[in-house]
Design an enzyme around this catalytic site. Sequence first.
Site, PDB file in Angstrom:
ATOM      1  N   ASP A 141       0.813  -1.212   0.000  1.00 22.68           N
ATOM      2  CA  ASP A 141       0.000   0.000   0.000  1.00 22.68           C
ATOM      3  C   ASP A 141       0.843   1.257   0.000  1.00 22.68           C
ATOM      4  O   ASP A 141       0.322   2.349  -0.177  1.00 22.68           O
ATOM      5  CB  ASP A 141      -0.917   0.009   1.231  1.00 22.68           C
ATOM      6  CG  ASP A 141      -2.355  -0.243   0.841  1.00 22.68           C
ATOM      7  OD1 ASP A 141      -2.622  -0.363  -0.364  1.00 22.68           O
ATOM      8  OD2 ASP A 141      -3.219  -0.309   1.744  1.00 22.68           O
ATOM      9  N   ASP A 447     -12.478  -6.951   8.745  1.00 21.18           N
ATOM     10  CA  ASP A 447     -12.669  -8.367   9.073  1.00 21.18           C
ATOM     11  C   ASP A 447     -14.002  -8.627   9.768  1.00 21.18           C
ATOM     12  O   ASP A 447     -14.739  -9.530   9.397  1.00 21.18           O
ATOM     13  CB  ASP A 447     -11.493  -8.891   9.905  1.00 21.18           C
ATOM     14  CG  ASP A 447     -11.054  -7.929  11.007  1.00 21.18           C
ATOM     15  OD1 ASP A 447     -11.681  -6.860  11.148  1.00 21.18           O
ATOM     16  OD2 ASP A 447     -10.098  -8.253  11.716  1.00 21.18           O
TER      17      ASP A 447
HETATM   18  O1  UPG Z   1      -4.029   0.986   4.774  1.00 22.19           O
HETATM   19  C1  UPG Z   1      -3.569  -0.078   5.168  1.00 22.19           C
HETATM   20  C2  UPG Z   1      -3.425  -0.367   6.529  1.00 22.19           C
HETATM   21  C3  UPG Z   1      -2.892  -1.589   6.906  1.00 22.19           C
HETATM   22  N1  UPG Z   1      -2.516  -2.502   5.984  1.00 22.19           N
HETATM   23  C4  UPG Z   1      -1.948  -3.802   6.402  1.00 22.19           C
HETATM   24  O2  UPG Z   1      -2.851  -4.434   7.268  1.00 22.19           O
HETATM   25  C5  UPG Z   1      -2.158  -5.268   8.168  1.00 22.19           C
HETATM   26  C6  UPG Z   1      -2.632  -5.028   9.583  1.00 22.19           C
HETATM   27  O3  UPG Z   1      -2.206  -3.781  10.038  1.00 22.19           O
HETATM   28  P1  UPG Z   1      -1.521  -3.564  11.464  1.00 22.19           P
HETATM   29  O4  UPG Z   1      -0.964  -2.197  11.511  1.00 22.19           O
HETATM   30  O5  UPG Z   1      -0.616  -4.681  11.765  1.00 22.19           O
HETATM   31  O6  UPG Z   1      -2.777  -3.558  12.386  1.00 22.19           O
HETATM   32  P2  UPG Z   1      -3.178  -4.568  13.561  1.00 22.19           P
HETATM   33  O7  UPG Z   1      -4.060  -3.805  14.476  1.00 22.19           O
HETATM   34  O8  UPG Z   1      -2.011  -5.239  14.161  1.00 22.19           O
HETATM   35  O9  UPG Z   1      -4.048  -5.609  12.738  1.00 22.19           O
HETATM   36  C7  UPG Z   1      -5.147  -6.286  13.256  1.00 22.19           C
HETATM   37  O10 UPG Z   1      -6.357  -5.587  13.009  1.00 22.19           O
HETATM   38  C8  UPG Z   1      -6.670  -5.347  11.638  1.00 22.19           C
HETATM   39  C9  UPG Z   1      -8.020  -4.678  11.581  1.00 22.19           C
HETATM   40  O11 UPG Z   1      -7.971  -3.423  12.203  1.00 22.19           O
HETATM   41  C10 UPG Z   1      -6.686  -6.666  10.874  1.00 22.19           C
HETATM   42  O12 UPG Z   1      -6.851  -6.398   9.516  1.00 22.19           O
HETATM   43  C11 UPG Z   1      -5.357  -7.385  11.086  1.00 22.19           C
HETATM   44  O13 UPG Z   1      -5.318  -8.600  10.404  1.00 22.19           O
HETATM   45  C12 UPG Z   1      -5.174  -7.627  12.552  1.00 22.19           C
HETATM   46  O14 UPG Z   1      -3.956  -8.322  12.801  1.00 22.19           O
HETATM   47  C13 UPG Z   1      -0.674  -4.973   7.993  1.00 22.19           C
HETATM   48  O15 UPG Z   1      -0.081  -6.034   7.284  1.00 22.19           O
HETATM   49  C14 UPG Z   1      -0.670  -3.692   7.202  1.00 22.19           C
HETATM   50  O16 UPG Z   1       0.435  -3.580   6.388  1.00 22.19           O
HETATM   51  C15 UPG Z   1      -2.672  -2.217   4.640  1.00 22.19           C
HETATM   52  O17 UPG Z   1      -2.323  -3.037   3.790  1.00 22.19           O
HETATM   53  N2  UPG Z   1      -3.197  -1.027   4.257  1.00 22.19           N
END
Ligand code: UPG
Length: 732
Positions: A141, A447
Site C-alpha cells: 500500500d 474483518d
Molecule cells: O491501509 C492499510 C493499513 C494496513 N494494511 C496492512 O494491514 C495489516 C494489519 O495492520 P496492522 O498495523 O498490523 O494492524 P493490527 O491492528 O495489528 O491488525 C489487526 O487488526 C486489523 C483490523 O484493524 C486486521 O486487519 C489485522 O489482520 C489484525 O492483525 C498490515 O499487514 C498492514 O500492512 C494495509 O495493507 N493497508
Amino acid sequence: MKTMAEPLNVRRVLWKNLIINRLHTLLNAIAISIVFYYRATTLARIIHTGESPVVPYVLVIVAEIVLTFLWILHQAYRWLPVKRTVYPERLPEDEKLPPVDVFICTADPSKEPSLGVMNTVISAMSLDYPPDKLAVYLQDDGGSHVTLQAMREAWKFARVWVPFCRKYKLSFRCPEPYFAGKGGGDEKISSSEFVADRKIVEKKYEEFQEAIEKNSVNAQGSVSRDHAPTIEVMTDDNTDSDLREMPLLVYVSREKRPGHPHHFKGGALNTLLRVSALISNAPYFLVLDCDMYCGDPSSARQAMCFYLDPSVSSKIAWVQYPQKFRDTSEHDIYDGRLSPIWREGQGLDGIRGPSIYGCNFFMTREAIYGIGRTLKDIDINHLKKSVGASNELIKSINQSYKPQLSEDRKPSVALAKELQLVALCTYDIDTKWGKDVGYKYFTVVEDSITSIELHCKGWISVLLDPARPCFLGSCTSSLNDMLVQQTRWSFGLMQIGLSKYTPLIYGPLRMSILQSMCYGALVLDCLYAVAFYGLAIIPPICLIHGIPLYPKVSDPTFIAFAFIFISSQVKHVQEVLDYGDPLRTALYEMRVWMMKSGACYFFAILNATLDKLGLLQANFSLTNKAFDDEQDRRLRLGIYDFQASALMLTPLCSLYILNLVSFAIGITKILHRGNEFLAQAVLSFFGIIVNYHLLEGMFLRRDNGRVSPFVTLISILVSVTVLGSGFLLLLY
Ligand SMILES: O=c1ccn([C@@H]2O[C@H](COP(=O)(O)OP(=O)(O)O[C@H]3O[C@H](CO)[C@@H](O)[C@H](O)[C@H]3O)[C@@H](O)[C@H]2O)c(=O)[nH]1
Ligand SMILES: [Mn+2]
C-alpha cells in the site's frame, strides 16, 4: 477402503468448561436478579423519602445495567466451547489438492521493516504444498520502491531456500528464526550433505539480509500516496531456467491518488482478489499480515481437512487460525497475545464459527465474492454490474477458468493491461466491490463486518488452534501501540454498532440468536466505558460525602453483590488458567481491560459518534513492527512503559487519583461506619490495587518510562476539579 472412511477432522466439545460456564451463568443470573430487585425497591424508597440524593443512585444503576447487558451478551461465548483436531495425513495425494493463493498486505517499510515482511513472504512460499498450486502475492500500500526491490531480492533467495526446505522436508521454514536457531525443524537431519547445503543456504541468507539492509536505508519517505498501479510477477532473468519447483510470487501495488478513498486493508485485499483472479485464480486464499510468518508449514493441508471433507466443505467460508506471537515476554503486560479473544473463539466455534480475525485464515473465493461460481449461476450482465468492467475478471468468476500466464511467468501485453485495470483506484466505482462483493469498506475493521455479513448469509467457519502454532506475528509491545490499536479496533466496531448492521437488530433474523449476541458483544464492548466511568467516579465521590450506595454488610442482599464480584474474578482466573496461561495473566488482563475502558473505549465512542455525524475522517495508524530496545527491556521485566499519548493517559491517571484521594478521605468513614461503606471502599481499593502500576508510574518512578510529570499534573488538576464539583451530583 477403511482409511477412506476415517474422518479428516473431528470436533470435540469441551465438557468441563461447558458445565462450569453454564453453572456460573445460572448462579450469577440469580444473584443479578436479586441485585436489581434491591435496586428497584431502594430507588423507589429514596424517591419517596428523599433520604439520599437520587441522581448518583440512578447513575450507579445505569452503570450496573450496562454491565449486566454486556455480561448477558458475553454468555453466548460460553455456551458451547469446542476444539478441533485435523488429520492431514488422511488427505488425498497432492494431485488432488486444490490450488491456494496467499495474500500478504504491507503498507510502510519504515514501520514494517522489509526483512520481516520478506521473511513472511518467503515462509509462505515454503508452505508444504505443491508449488504449482501455490501463489504468493504481496500488496504494497506504500507503493514503495524499497519494498519492490526487497521482493526481487526475496525471490532470488527463495530460489535457493524453497528447494532446500523441500529437499529436507524441514518442519520450520521461516529463514530468519530458522538460522537464529529459534524454529528448530531440522534436528533429525544429520547427513553431511545436509550440513553442507545448510551452510551454502545460510551464506545466501546473509547476503540477502545485507542486500535488504542496504536497500532499507531509504525506507523513510519511500511511501507514496500518488502513484499508478504496479504489478510484477517475479521470475528469473535466465530465460531457460526451470520454474516448476517455485510457487508464483507477485508484487502488487494498487493505484493511489490523493483525495481518493482507499479503504485501508479492505481495499488492498479486494485489489488482491482481482489481480490474483487473473493470474492464478485459486479457489482458496490465505490472508496474512506482513509480520505474520508461517510457523508450521502444514497450515494449508490442515485447512484442506475441512475443505475436502464433503460433509462440511460446501458450507465453510473460512478456516481461522488464532494469531500467535513470537518472542513474547513472560509478562504480557499489554495483553499483546490477545488470549481473551482466542478463549472466546472456542465458544464461537461451537455456534457456527469464529469471526475473521484479520489474518491467518483460509477462505473460499465463492464466499467472499458472494457469487455462485458454476456456469449455471453466471449471468454476464449482472456480473458486470457486480465485479466491474474487466472481461477477464468476469470470465474468472467461472471456477473452471484457467488464467493464461506463460511458462516464463511474463504477463502478455493484454494480461498486463487487464492487471493494471483491476488495480486502479477507480475500479470499484459503480460496482459492488466493498459492498456485496469482497471485503466491506465502511469500517476500519474490514474483518468483523465481512464476517457478520457472511455468517448472515448462512456460511459457517471453523477455528483451528493446533498445539504447534501455524502463524506467528509480532506482538504489540508498548502501551502506546496497544492503546492506539485497541482504539482503532473499538472505533471500527462501534461504527458497525451504530450502522444498519448492528448485530442485535441485523442479526437475529439472519443468523442464530447466540451468534447475534456474540457479535453484539463484539461491537458494543465500547459501552464498558459507560459502566467503568460510572463506577470509577460515582461511588468514590459518594464515599467522601458519606452517601452509601450499596447495602450494609449485615443486609443479606450484600451477599448477592459480593457473590457477583467474587465469582466474576474467580471465573476469569479459571478461564486464564484453563487456557494454559499463568495466574499473573489474569491481573494483566484486568489492567488492560480497565485501560481500554478508561481510554480506548471512551475515545472510540467519541470518534464513532463524530464519524456518524460526518465530522471525522477515519484513518488507520499502523501498528509498529520495528523493535525498540528500551521498551523491550522494560516489557521483559514486566515494567510498564508510559511513553504514550497524553490524551490517552490523562483519563486513566485522573480516575486513579480520584479514587486514591477519596479512599484516603473515606477511610475515616469506613472506620466508623464500615457496615455501610465497605462495598464502596472495596471498589475503590480494588481499582487502586489492580492499577498500582499507575501509582508507581506517576509518583514513584524516575526513569523515562514513567508517566510524564505533565500528565501527572494535569491528572491531579482534573481529579481535583471532578472531586470539587462532586457535590453537584448530590443536589438531587
Ligand atoms: O491501509 C492499510 C493499513 C494496513 N494494511 C496492512 O494491514 C495489516 C494489519 O495492520 P496492522 O498495523 O498490523 O494492524 P493490527 O491492528 O495489528 O491488525 C489487526 O487488526 C486489523 C483490523 O484493524 C486486521 O486487519 C489485522 O489482520 C489484525 O492483525 C498490515 O499487514 C498492514 O500492512 C494495509 O495493507 N493497508
Ligand atoms: Mn499487526
